[in-house]
Motif scaffolding. Structure first.
Motif, PDB file in Angstrom:
ATOM      1  N   LEU A   1      -0.061   3.334  -5.466  1.00  0.00           N
ATOM      2  CA  LEU A   1       0.205   2.363  -4.371  1.00  0.00           C
ATOM      3  C   LEU A   1       1.376   1.746  -4.239  1.00  0.00           C
ATOM      4  O   LEU A   1       1.794   0.846  -3.712  1.00  0.00           O
ATOM      5  CB  LEU A   1      -1.065   1.115  -4.436  1.00  0.00           C
ATOM      6  CG  LEU A   1      -2.616   1.313  -4.632  1.00  0.00           C
ATOM      7  CD1 LEU A   1      -3.268   0.264  -4.719  1.00  0.00           C
ATOM      8  CD2 LEU A   1      -2.825   2.073  -3.261  1.00  0.00           C
TER       9      LEU A   1
ATOM     10  N   SER B   1     -14.622  -9.140   2.302  1.00  0.00           N
ATOM     11  CA  SER B   1     -15.501  -8.346   3.434  1.00  0.00           C
ATOM     12  C   SER B   1     -16.723  -8.863   3.712  1.00  0.00           C
ATOM     13  O   SER B   1     -17.087  -8.351   4.827  1.00  0.00           O
ATOM     14  CB  SER B   1     -15.110  -6.849   3.165  1.00  0.00           C
ATOM     15  OG  SER B   1     -16.133  -6.852   2.109  1.00  0.00           O
TER      16      SER B   1
ATOM     17  N   ALA C   1     -12.715  -1.858   5.718  1.00  0.00           N
ATOM     18  CA  ALA C   1     -11.332  -1.680   6.023  1.00  0.00           C
ATOM     19  C   ALA C   1     -10.234  -1.945   4.727  1.00  0.00           C
ATOM     20  O   ALA C   1     -10.898  -2.412   3.647  1.00  0.00           O
ATOM     21  CB  ALA C   1     -10.897  -2.948   6.757  1.00  0.00           C
ATOM     22  N   ASP C   2      -9.232  -1.432   4.816  1.00  0.00           N
ATOM     23  CA  ASP C   2      -8.267  -1.610   3.693  1.00  0.00           C
ATOM     24  C   ASP C   2      -7.951  -3.062   3.105  1.00  0.00           C
ATOM     25  O   ASP C   2      -7.748  -3.790   4.120  1.00  0.00           O
ATOM     26  CB  ASP C   2      -6.844  -0.702   4.227  1.00  0.00           C
ATOM     27  CG  ASP C   2      -5.893  -0.800   2.879  1.00  0.00           C
ATOM     28  OD1 ASP C   2      -6.003  -1.727   1.969  1.00  0.00           O
ATOM     29  OD2 ASP C   2      -4.846   0.017   2.933  1.00  0.00           O
TER      30      ASP C   2
ATOM     31  N   MET D   1      -9.318   0.334  -3.513  1.00  0.00           N
ATOM     32  CA  MET D   1      -9.177   1.232  -2.266  1.00  0.00           C
ATOM     33  C   MET D   1     -10.325   2.291  -2.269  1.00  0.00           C
ATOM     34  O   MET D   1     -10.949   2.709  -1.306  1.00  0.00           O
ATOM     35  CB  MET D   1      -7.915   1.949  -2.342  1.00  0.00           C
ATOM     36  CG  MET D   1      -6.677   1.089  -2.503  1.00  0.00           C
ATOM     37  SD  MET D   1      -6.618  -0.019  -1.188  1.00  0.00           S
ATOM     38  CE  MET D   1      -6.182   0.987   0.147  1.00  0.00           C
TER      39      MET D   1
ATOM     40  N   PRO E   1      -5.229  -5.802  -3.279  1.00  0.00           N
ATOM     41  CA  PRO E   1      -6.446  -4.753  -3.672  1.00  0.00           C
ATOM     42  C   PRO E   1      -7.031  -5.074  -5.040  1.00  0.00           C
ATOM     43  O   PRO E   1      -7.135  -4.587  -5.812  1.00  0.00           O
ATOM     44  CB  PRO E   1      -5.539  -3.639  -3.785  1.00  0.00           C
ATOM     45  CG  PRO E   1      -4.355  -4.008  -4.438  1.00  0.00           C
ATOM     46  CD  PRO E   1      -3.859  -5.421  -3.700  1.00  0.00           C
TER      47      PRO E   1
ATOM     48  N   ALA F   1     -13.372   0.620  -0.916  1.00  0.00           N
ATOM     49  CA  ALA F   1     -13.286   0.583   0.446  1.00  0.00           C
ATOM     50  C   ALA F   1     -13.600   1.707   1.192  1.00  0.00           C
ATOM     51  O   ALA F   1     -14.355   2.049   2.412  1.00  0.00           O
ATOM     52  CB  ALA F   1     -11.898   0.134   0.954  1.00  0.00           C
ATOM     53  N   LYS F   2     -13.295   2.868   0.785  1.00  0.00           N
ATOM     54  CA  LYS F   2     -13.736   4.114   1.225  1.00  0.00           C
ATOM     55  C   LYS F   2     -15.073   4.516   1.070  1.00  0.00           C
ATOM     56  O   LYS F   2     -15.773   4.859   2.282  1.00  0.00           O
ATOM     57  CB  LYS F   2     -12.871   5.257   0.463  1.00  0.00           C
ATOM     58  CG  LYS F   2     -11.460   5.245   0.613  1.00  0.00           C
ATOM     59  CD  LYS F   2     -11.116   5.960   2.298  1.00  0.00           C
ATOM     60  CE  LYS F   2      -9.600   5.935   2.340  1.00  0.00           C
ATOM     61  NZ  LYS F   2      -9.241   6.430   3.861  1.00  0.00           N
TER      62      LYS F   2
ATOM     63  N   ARG G   1      -5.867  -4.473   1.704  1.00  0.00           N
ATOM     64  CA  ARG G   1      -4.464  -4.843   1.844  1.00  0.00           C
ATOM     65  C   ARG G   1      -4.195  -5.567   3.249  1.00  0.00           C
ATOM     66  O   ARG G   1      -3.213  -5.977   3.469  1.00  0.00           O
ATOM     67  CB  ARG G   1      -3.674  -3.734   1.574  1.00  0.00           C
ATOM     68  CG  ARG G   1      -3.852  -3.469   0.167  1.00  0.00           C
ATOM     69  CD  ARG G   1      -2.736  -2.130  -0.464  1.00  0.00           C
ATOM     70  NE  ARG G   1      -3.369  -0.985   0.626  1.00  0.00           N
ATOM     71  CZ  ARG G   1      -2.657   0.064   0.576  1.00  0.00           C
ATOM     72  NH1 ARG G   1      -1.617   0.299  -0.155  1.00  0.00           N
ATOM     73  NH2 ARG G   1      -3.009   1.058   1.104  1.00  0.00           N
ATOM     74  N   THR G   2      -5.437  -5.417   4.118  1.00  0.00           N
ATOM     75  CA  THR G   2      -5.108  -5.871   5.580  1.00  0.00           C
ATOM     76  C   THR G   2      -5.757  -7.096   5.952  1.00  0.00           C
ATOM     77  O   THR G   2      -5.719  -7.466   7.029  1.00  0.00           O
ATOM     78  CB  THR G   2      -5.576  -4.744   6.387  1.00  0.00           C
ATOM     79  OG1 THR G   2      -6.990  -4.619   6.281  1.00  0.00           O
ATOM     80  CG2 THR G   2      -4.840  -3.338   6.333  1.00  0.00           C
TER      81      THR G   2
END
Length: 199
Positions: free
Chosen positions: A98, A47, A29-30, A20, A39, A23-24, A32-33
């Motif tokens: 989480l 990605s 994107a998160d 996470m 994660p 990703a930031k 988890r999506t």
């Protein structure tokens, strides 16, 4: 009291979600999506951002190694060190940050094993790398490496040392990969480097 604090601290460290954070930092994107929805580093790789995946991999492995190494440096007993190892590992699997839905523990487990026994950790990593390069399935490599970890530990220490801890980690890793195993058997598992799809 020091033992309890060490175990709690290890769990909280294990709960830090580097996927996470990655990703930031990299504007992704998160994780988890998409892909497997996991994660972890392998899913972040989907990605297409290799730097983000590497950051996740190193972060997840480092937290496992750091927790055990710190416990060793503080001179805690082998029992407490084993509990710290399990706490940081299960912190990754079931992170409080989480809502207890974490990664599958491959990198964190590797970090733990490297701190407990560098030779054992290297043997398990070599197994993962060999299987991963041979078949391009991260999940298959993880399951085989996890299954062999207790065998390596028993051969190296004759059943002593942290064999029980290694065994628990191996069982948990395989259990977390159960759905992957089902997809492997059905020929539906994604290979390393495959592009992301919605989870």
């Amino acid at each position: 009291m020091s033992a309890a604090l060490a175990i709690i601290a290890a769990y909280l460290l294990g709960s830090v979600p580097f996927a996470m954070i990655s990703a930031k930092l990299f504007g992704l994107a998160d994780p988890r999506t998409y892909g497997s929805g996991n994660p972890g580093a392998t899913n972040v790789l989907r990605s297409g951002n290799k730097k983000a995946a590497l950051f996740t991999l190193i972060g997840d492995a480092l937290k496992g190694w750091a927790a055990v190494f710190a416990a060793q440096q503080f001179g805690l007993s082998d029992t407490v060190i084993g509990l710290v190892a399990l706490a940081v590992f299960f912190g990754h699997l079931f992170p409080v940050f989480l809502r207890f839905k974490g990664g599958k523990g491959v990198a964190t487990g590797a970090g733990v094993l490297l701190a407990l026994d560098p030779l054992l950790g290297l043997a398990v990593l070599a197994t993962w790398l060999f299987i991963a390069f041979a078949c391009r399935y991260s999940s298959a490599a993880a399951v085989v490496a996890a299954a062999l970890a207790p065998v390596y530990s028993a051969l190296g220490h004759g059943g002593g040392g942290h064999l029980a801890v290694v065994g628990i980690i191996a069982i948990a890793l395989i259990a977390k990969h159960w759905q992957n195993i089902q997809r492997l058997l059905a020929g539906q598992e994604s290979k390393i480097g495959s592009k992301k799809k919605k989870a």
